[in-house]
Design an enzyme around this catalytic site. Sequence first.
Site, PDB file in Angstrom:
ATOM      1  N   GLU A 152       0.856  -1.191   0.000  1.00 19.55           N
ATOM      2  CA  GLU A 152       0.000   0.000   0.000  1.00 19.55           C
ATOM      3  C   GLU A 152       0.882   1.228   0.000  1.00 19.55           C
ATOM      4  OE1 GLU A 152      -2.442  -0.057   3.510  1.00 19.55           O
ATOM      5  OE2 GLU A 152      -2.980  -2.145   3.173  1.00 19.55           O
ATOM      6  N   LYS A 183       2.187   4.596   1.602  1.00 16.89           N
ATOM      7  CA  LYS A 183       2.285   5.110   2.965  1.00 16.89           C
ATOM      8  C   LYS A 183       1.949   6.603   2.891  1.00 16.89           C
ATOM      9  CE  LYS A 183       5.274   5.114   7.015  1.00 16.89           C
ATOM     10  NZ  LYS A 183       4.811   6.372   7.508  1.00 16.89           N
ATOM     11  N   ASP A 185       1.338  10.337   3.979  1.00 20.69           N
ATOM     12  CA  ASP A 185       2.103  11.146   4.929  1.00 20.69           C
ATOM     13  C   ASP A 185       1.212  12.214   5.563  1.00 20.69           C
ATOM     14  OD1 ASP A 185       4.229  11.962   6.364  1.00 20.69           O
ATOM     15  OD2 ASP A 185       5.216  13.038   4.738  1.00 20.69           O
ATOM     16  N   TYR A 221      -7.079   2.535   5.843  1.00 21.95           N
ATOM     17  CA  TYR A 221      -6.253   1.389   5.446  1.00 21.95           C
ATOM     18  C   TYR A 221      -6.270   0.204   6.417  1.00 21.95           C
ATOM     19  CZ  TYR A 221      -3.173   4.449   8.205  1.00 21.95           C
ATOM     20  OH  TYR A 221      -2.665   5.271   9.156  1.00 21.95           O
ATOM     21  N   LYS A 271      10.641   3.410   3.423  1.00 24.00           N
ATOM     22  CA  LYS A 271      10.633   4.855   3.230  1.00 24.00           C
ATOM     23  C   LYS A 271      11.369   5.227   1.945  1.00 24.00           C
ATOM     24  CE  LYS A 271       8.872   7.039   6.829  1.00 24.00           C
ATOM     25  NZ  LYS A 271       9.646   7.755   7.677  1.00 24.00           N
ATOM     26  N   CYS A 316      20.543  47.493   8.549  1.00 21.52           N
ATOM     27  CA  CYS A 316      19.424  47.024   7.723  1.00 21.52           C
ATOM     28  C   CYS A 316      19.761  47.188   6.242  1.00 21.52           C
ATOM     29  CB  CYS A 316      18.165  47.817   8.075  1.00 21.52           C
ATOM     30  SG  CYS A 316      16.789  47.426   6.999  1.00 21.52           S
ATOM     31  N   CYS A 362      17.242  50.058   4.852  1.00 20.53           N
ATOM     32  CA  CYS A 362      17.198  51.468   5.262  1.00 20.53           C
ATOM     33  C   CYS A 362      18.452  51.915   5.987  1.00 20.53           C
ATOM     34  CB  CYS A 362      15.964  51.729   6.125  1.00 20.53           C
ATOM     35  SG  CYS A 362      16.114  51.031   7.773  1.00 20.53           S
ATOM     36  N   CYS A 364      15.234  45.137  12.308  1.00 18.91           N
ATOM     37  CA  CYS A 364      15.463  46.542  12.011  1.00 18.91           C
ATOM     38  C   CYS A 364      14.470  47.330  12.865  1.00 18.91           C
ATOM     39  CB  CYS A 364      15.213  46.808  10.529  1.00 18.91           C
ATOM     40  SG  CYS A 364      15.093  48.569  10.188  1.00 18.91           S
ATOM     41  N   CYS A 412      11.428  52.338   7.451  1.00 17.07           N
ATOM     42  CA  CYS A 412      12.034  51.272   6.643  1.00 17.07           C
ATOM     43  C   CYS A 412      11.007  50.805   5.595  1.00 17.07           C
ATOM     44  CB  CYS A 412      12.445  50.136   7.576  1.00 17.07           C
ATOM     45  SG  CYS A 412      13.217  48.766   6.737  1.00 17.07           S
TER      46      CYS A 412
HETATM   47  S1  IVH Z   1      -0.943   0.519   8.831  1.00 19.05           S
HETATM   48  C1  IVH Z   1      -0.669  -1.474  12.953  1.00 19.05           C
HETATM   49  N1  IVH Z   1      -1.029   1.551   6.431  1.00 19.05           N
HETATM   50  O1  IVH Z   1       2.293   5.348   8.992  1.00 19.05           O
HETATM   51  C2  IVH Z   1      -0.361  -0.835  11.667  1.00 19.05           C
HETATM   52  N2  IVH Z   1      -0.163   2.878   8.200  1.00 19.05           N
HETATM   53  O2  IVH Z   1       4.852   5.172  10.371  1.00 19.05           O
HETATM   54  C3  IVH Z   1      -1.147   0.350  11.428  1.00 19.05           C
HETATM   55  N3  IVH Z   1       0.457   5.150   7.516  1.00 19.05           N
HETATM   56  O3  IVH Z   1       1.024   5.246  12.250  1.00 19.05           O
HETATM   57  C4  IVH Z   1      -0.653   1.217  10.377  1.00 19.05           C
HETATM   58  N4  IVH Z   1      -0.097   4.953   5.402  1.00 19.05           N
HETATM   59  O4  IVH Z   1      -0.184   6.741  10.517  1.00 19.05           O
HETATM   60  C5  IVH Z   1      -0.682   1.736   7.722  1.00 19.05           C
HETATM   61  N5  IVH Z   1      -1.217   2.340   4.267  1.00 19.05           N
HETATM   62  C6  IVH Z   1      -0.884   2.544   5.539  1.00 19.05           C
HETATM   63  C7  IVH Z   1      -0.361   3.760   6.004  1.00 19.05           C
HETATM   64  C8  IVH Z   1       0.001   3.890   7.344  1.00 19.05           C
HETATM   65  C9  IVH Z   1       0.370   5.760   6.333  1.00 19.05           C
HETATM   66  C10 IVH Z   1       0.983   5.783   8.738  1.00 19.05           C
HETATM   67  C11 IVH Z   1       0.212   5.494   9.992  1.00 19.05           C
HETATM   68  C12 IVH Z   1       1.216   4.866  10.924  1.00 19.05           C
HETATM   69  C13 IVH Z   1       2.490   5.397  10.383  1.00 19.05           C
HETATM   70  C14 IVH Z   1       3.694   4.576  10.799  1.00 19.05           C
END
Ligand code: IVH
Length: 677
Positions: A115, A117, A119, A225, A312, A415, A418, A433, A439
């Site tokens: 999946e 991740k 942010d 998710y 990551k 500055c 000025c 300043c 200014c």
């Molecule tokens: S699963 C027990 N799936 O990443 C596992 N987390 O660094 C539950 N996150 O705390 C998390 N995308 O906030 C899961 N597809 C995804 C995610 C995801 C982002 C975040 C989540 C987690 C953090 C960990």
Amino acid sequence: MDLFSEIEEPEREELKRLRRELEEANYQYYVLNMPTLSDRDFDFKMHRLQELEAQFPDMYDPKSPTQHVGSDLGKKGFETVKHKYPMLSLANSYSREEIEDWVRKLPANVEIVCELKFDGLSISLWYENGTLVRALTRGDGVQGDDVIDNIKTITSIPRHVVGTPSSFEMRGEVLLPWERFEALNKEREEQEEPLFANPRNAASGTLKLQDPKEVARRGLDAYLYYMLGEDLPGTTHYERLLTAKQWGFHISDAIKVCHNVDEVMAYIAYWDTERKNLPVATDGIVLKVNNLAQQEELGYTAKTPRWAIAYKFPAEKQLTLLKEITYQVGRTGVVTPVANLEPVQLSGTIVQRATLHNEDFIRSLDIRPGDRVWVEKGGEIIPKITGREERSISVPCASLARTLEDEEYTFPTVCPECGAKLVRVEGEAAWRCPNEAGCPPQIKGKIEHFVSRKAMNIDGLGEETIDLLYQKGLLHNIADIYDLQLGDIAAQERLGEKSAQNMLAGIEASKQVPWARVLFALGIRMVGETTAKKIARVYNTIDSLRQANAEQLCAVEDVGPQIAENIVRYFEDSRNLEIIARLRQAGLQFEGEASPFRGNEGVLAGQSIVISGTFSHHSRDEYKELIEAHGGKNVGSVSKKTSFILAGENMGPEKLKKAEALGIRLMTEDDFLEMIK
Ligand code: IVH
């Protein structure tokens, strides 16, 4: 001390230092939304701490950052609720080898769901009988803050679902889409408010706002998710996500079942490029064991599931030449150094400027013009300078025709705009300043702030026009705006009769802008939009505000000694008083509506009050307003400083327990209303 312990001593010190550093980094990240360490640096330090703790088991501490996830608890105004299932974090990996190591520990022929991740920040949604009843932040993993009113502003999160089990939980990520994030930061730049470093911090700051209307305006989104609960359908994670999608949850289309590491790596390679086209920020991939029985068997460590791991994406980084440092003067006089770089391509955009924040930042990186510096743009959309290449001593710097040897960086003393001598207030990182009235960028910046949308909202008076009218000697301060004449404006080359009329109509309309916004528009240092609102609620005329001393001002929520002093100083300056007199003459609103609760103001002065449970006469927000209008402070958690708890139905069990332990009084809503009557 024997020889061995002497050798060990530096490592034990390192262990303690890492614990302190990581604790502080967690606080900066989760509570203040101002990360100080990159994710990668955080992970490296965490690994090192784990290593050292394994080496010195006698130094075990259950409070170590290795033993618990970071906490975002501590914001006022939300009820803290225990999670039904702890909200854990994920272990991180950065390479194929690390993924292979993880897969080796799984059953043979395991299926892995890949999946994106996302942010943002994680959220736990509780559904009872098809209705969304709670929305908890991760908090410290054991308990979180209930931010349901804000979550209800997210249109992609269903408030009601049909055909589901009677009780279940959905977890996912709340995000601020790129487009919304950029618009929000643009607005904040105009208001000279600190920018959010990335959409995650912006989403986190937004979700903790006390004003759901503002949350709605910012436009959060969410992807789900993970489904939890008893007697749920399906035997695999993948099936459950598909079911959740049918129930109406927002599930990403990017989920894929993989059967080996090659397939996983292909998924990673595809999305590392393709994610740049997504509307929301992603910082990696999450790999999860698909089969739920296998998940259960693998179980959990103290902080993370063994059945899932994050990969990551590497932060993008480039070396480039720091050509020059220039200095920008803001409306409050702060002088910000800016790196002017040899243009370089990074995460799809060309970077040629980056803030260097202040003198200390430049010194800590030990950089100066002529250095080759590292520019990074990972989760941080705003490019950052993170270090420099080793200097080759005595090689002349081509562009500067001099050597870089032994040349110490010095911040300008005057500055750049000025020529006034700069000052650095003790305890502050910024040089300022002090020539507020003379200014140019400060004069123009104050006018720009005054006319901006959230302040007086005067159309037709943008940055360029202000500059033009300033150059022509027609605008020198905010009061001059109300002396502008049609003929003066229309006579300007770029303006003409029509735009002059529009501008004057905008100026006329601004005379109806309410007191709280006028107060914000005055541009008193650190009095932002929200603080101005809170002050105006307590001081509903400018005269009463002018008479308040610093101590009295500190009783207003959000006003600390620094802001109070800025307000007092503002009114001590005769030039400001003159401007206010002219604005008053022009007909601006320096009086607000009296608070509906006034008359008995001050019965709660100096009291810290916790609100818990549900109420029948007023909403929680209304009670919060009532508390503030009577001089009290609404605080989020129970401590020995709490004066009493305004307790409704179904008060949170944790709060109740703590109140009992500390002997803190519970007050019913009827008694409370009687008291402030
Ligand atoms: S699963 C027990 N799936 O990443 C596992 N987390 O660094 C539950 N996150 O705390 C998390 N995308 O906030 C899961 N597809 C995804 C995610 C995801 C982002 C975040 C989540 C987690 C953090 C960990």
